[in-house]
Enzyme design. Structure first.
Site, PDB file in Angstrom:
ATOM      1  N   GLU A  46       0.828  -1.194   0.000  1.00 54.33           N
ATOM      2  CA  GLU A  46       0.000   0.000   0.000  1.00 54.33           C
ATOM      3  C   GLU A  46       0.864   1.246   0.000  1.00 54.33           C
ATOM      4  OE1 GLU A  46      -4.104  -1.282   2.150  1.00 54.33           O
ATOM      5  OE2 GLU A  46      -2.305  -1.302   3.354  1.00 54.33           O
ATOM      6  N   CYS A  48       3.240   8.566   1.025  1.00 54.70           N
ATOM      7  CA  CYS A  48       3.824   7.614   1.980  1.00 54.70           C
ATOM      8  C   CYS A  48       4.066   6.302   1.234  1.00 54.70           C
ATOM      9  CB  CYS A  48       2.868   7.407   3.150  1.00 54.70           C
ATOM     10  SG  CYS A  48       3.459   6.192   4.321  1.00 54.70           S
ATOM     11  N   CYS A  93       7.709  -6.729   7.271  1.00 49.76           N
ATOM     12  CA  CYS A  93       8.815  -6.084   7.974  1.00 49.76           C
ATOM     13  C   CYS A  93       9.377  -7.070   8.993  1.00 49.76           C
ATOM     14  CB  CYS A  93       8.325  -4.827   8.690  1.00 49.76           C
ATOM     15  SG  CYS A  93       9.640  -3.884   9.506  1.00 49.76           S
ATOM     16  N   GLY A 135       7.412  -1.648   5.967  1.00 50.29           N
ATOM     17  CA  GLY A 135       8.826  -2.008   5.866  1.00 50.29           C
ATOM     18  C   GLY A 135       9.782  -1.056   6.568  1.00 50.29           C
ATOM     19  N   SER A 169      12.268   7.111   7.531  1.00 48.14           N
ATOM     20  CA  SER A 169      11.997   6.775   8.931  1.00 48.14           C
ATOM     21  C   SER A 169      12.551   5.396   9.256  1.00 48.14           C
ATOM     22  CB  SER A 169      10.480   6.803   9.167  1.00 48.14           C
ATOM     23  OG  SER A 169      10.184   6.430  10.493  1.00 48.14           O
ATOM     24  N   SER A 227      12.361   6.288  14.863  1.00 49.99           N
ATOM     25  CA  SER A 227      11.242   5.783  15.658  1.00 49.99           C
ATOM     26  C   SER A 227      11.767   5.480  17.055  1.00 49.99           C
ATOM     27  CB  SER A 227      10.660   4.530  14.995  1.00 49.99           C
ATOM     28  OG  SER A 227       9.941   4.894  13.844  1.00 49.99           O
ATOM     29  N   HIS A 258      10.145   6.100  20.504  1.00 48.53           N
ATOM     30  CA  HIS A 258       9.041   5.405  21.174  1.00 48.53           C
ATOM     31  C   HIS A 258       9.217   5.093  22.655  1.00 48.53           C
ATOM     32  CE1 HIS A 258       7.517   5.211  17.206  1.00 48.53           C
ATOM     33  NE2 HIS A 258       8.085   4.089  16.830  1.00 48.53           N
ATOM     34  N   ASN A 313      -2.580   4.451  16.884  1.00 49.46           N
ATOM     35  CA  ASN A 313      -3.768   4.052  16.134  1.00 49.46           C
ATOM     36  C   ASN A 313      -4.049   2.611  16.530  1.00 49.46           C
ATOM     37  OD1 ASN A 313      -4.325   6.434  14.578  1.00 49.46           O
ATOM     38  ND2 ASN A 313      -2.407   5.996  13.517  1.00 49.46           N
ATOM     39  N   CYS A 347      -1.623   5.445  10.468  1.00 46.82           N
ATOM     40  CA  CYS A 347      -0.525   4.674  11.032  1.00 46.82           C
ATOM     41  C   CYS A 347      -0.999   3.380  11.678  1.00 46.82           C
ATOM     42  CB  CYS A 347       0.096   5.518  12.127  1.00 46.82           C
ATOM     43  SG  CYS A 347       1.813   5.679  11.966  1.00 46.82           S
TER      44      CYS A 347
END
Ligand code: SAH
Length: 376
Positions: A108, A121, A128, A177, A209, A232, A234, A308, A351
């Site tokens: 996608e 995007c 992944c 990915g 990213s 990322s 987090h 999300n 996301c």
């Protein structure tokens, strides 16, 4: 008809002849390919312009090429382009494109309008391998890397579908990915996209990213075509980050942030630190204060991503007040912070919400059908 001189490539099922996929080639490689057909090399650059600047992939339509060359190209070359299986537009204008690759796998890509820029995007892998605890793509494992042509091909398709010209959109490598796990194909794709005879997409319009694959970040720091970097992050302790982002066990926070300190960020740019907010896990004021300390001395900015939620993801999204309180601590300490507005949630394009839904695909597609990609 001349025999095709190329040795690489897919089989052409219909004609049982090897085909060279020009979508995988840089301008220099296109020149070499055309020269191998006995034609002047500059026609290779014209092909790049047709593909990337004009969105044309039928050799017959490349009207400034000699007719004989067009015929020869049609005979032994292809330009593989991800096929558009479906598109869905959200009430906020975000459009999710389900694309089918040559081997039938699906990925996608998402068009996010007015953020304030127009943004594409893009995915870099099918699935992944990074297995982040809150990300659905990570649950599925890596199916395969995308090729450079498949990465750049998503941009060709979205530019064509949205009608946007090159200088008007940005790219975020935040689809399915981990781009630095597919380093060579990703960088080759950025090189092809940057070519001024094609899309001319300046690397500063691209944000890559990553979960923080350290050797690849060090290598990225030496690239002539360097995209903006997003990390990322987090979490603010190694214990918490290792639980959420497993690669942290190999490349811990100290090593990652040291690499960020060394990363050559240009004068006006900053490294983006993405921070997915998980209720009761990493969203306390103490976390915010630790984050301030961790980022000390780095030209960075923090992008908070309230989770999300998705089925199978064992975390909750904190409420707005909690997110605001966290953001305020950062801002009070001089850390630039923004809260990512979730786009396209009503069509599951946000996301962690992208999902390649099954049921209507060929049997060989079952694995890919389960895959999810994520972005905000
Ligand atoms: N593999 C790269 C890029 C892909 S995802 C990376 O990890 O950076 C882009 C961002 O979306 C990452 O910061 C990722 O952690 C985040 N993300 C994944 N799932 C999410 C979810 N369910 N909610 C919010 N953000 C999510």
């Amino acid at each position: 008809m001349l025999a095709c001189p190329f040795s690489t490539a897919d089989r052409n099922a219909a004609m049982d002849r090897p085909q060279t996929n020009l979508a995988e080639l840089t301008a220099a490689e296109l020149e070499a390919a055309v020269a191998a057909l006995g034609a002047p090399a500059f026609h290779g650059r014209q092909i790049l312009t047709w593909m990337y600047a004009r969105g044309v992939t039928r050799f017959a339509d490349m009207t400034d090429l000699p007719a004989a060359l067009r015929a020869r190209l049609a005979d032994c070359c292809t330009i593989a382009t991800p096929a558009l299986d479906s598109r869905q537009t959200s009430s906020d204008g975000t459009t999710k494109f389900l694309l089918r690759l040559a081997d039938g796998r699906q990925i996608e890509a998402v068009y996010i309008p007015d953020t304030p820029a127009q943004t594409f995007c893009i995915s870099t892998q099918v699935g992944c391998a990074m297995a982040c605890a809150f990300c659905l793509t990570g649950k599925m494992g890596l199916v395969r890397h995308l090729t450079a042509g498949e990465i750049a091909g998503q941009v060709r398709v979205l530019a064509h579908e949205t009608g946007l010209a090159a200088a008007t959109f940005n790219i975020v490598l935040m689809g399915m990915g981990e781009p630095l796990h597919n380093y060579d194909a990703t960088m080759k794709a950025l090189g092809i996209l940057a070519d001024s005879r094609g899309l001319g997409l300046h690397p500063k319009r691209v944000t890559l990213s990553t979960v923080g694959l350290l050797p690849a970040i060090e290598k990225l720091a030496t690239e002539p075509l360097m995209p903006n970097l997003a990390i990322s992050l987090h979490a603010t302790t190694d214990e918490a980050r290792s639980a959420l982002v497993p690669i942290n066990k190999r490349y811990d926070l100290t090593a990652l942030l040291d690499a960020c300190r060394r990363f050559p960020v240009s004068r006006r740019a900053r490294i983006t630190f993405e921070y997915v907010m998980l209720a009761g896990v990493n969203d306390s004021r103490d976390d915010a204060r630790r984050l301030v300390r961790l980022l000390h001395g780095i030209r960075g900015k923090v992008n908070l991503l309230p989770l999300n939620e998705a089925p199978g993801i064992p975390f909750r999204r904190p409420d707005e007040a909690r997110v605001d309180a966290f953001a305020r601590v950062l801002a009070e300490h001089g850390v630039r912070v923004s809260v990512r507005k979730s786009r396209g949630r009503d069509i599951r394009a946000a996301c962690g919400q992208l999902i390649v839904e099954g049921g209507r695909k060929s049997p060989g597609q079952r694995l890919a059908d389960q895959l999810h990609s994520s972005r905000a």
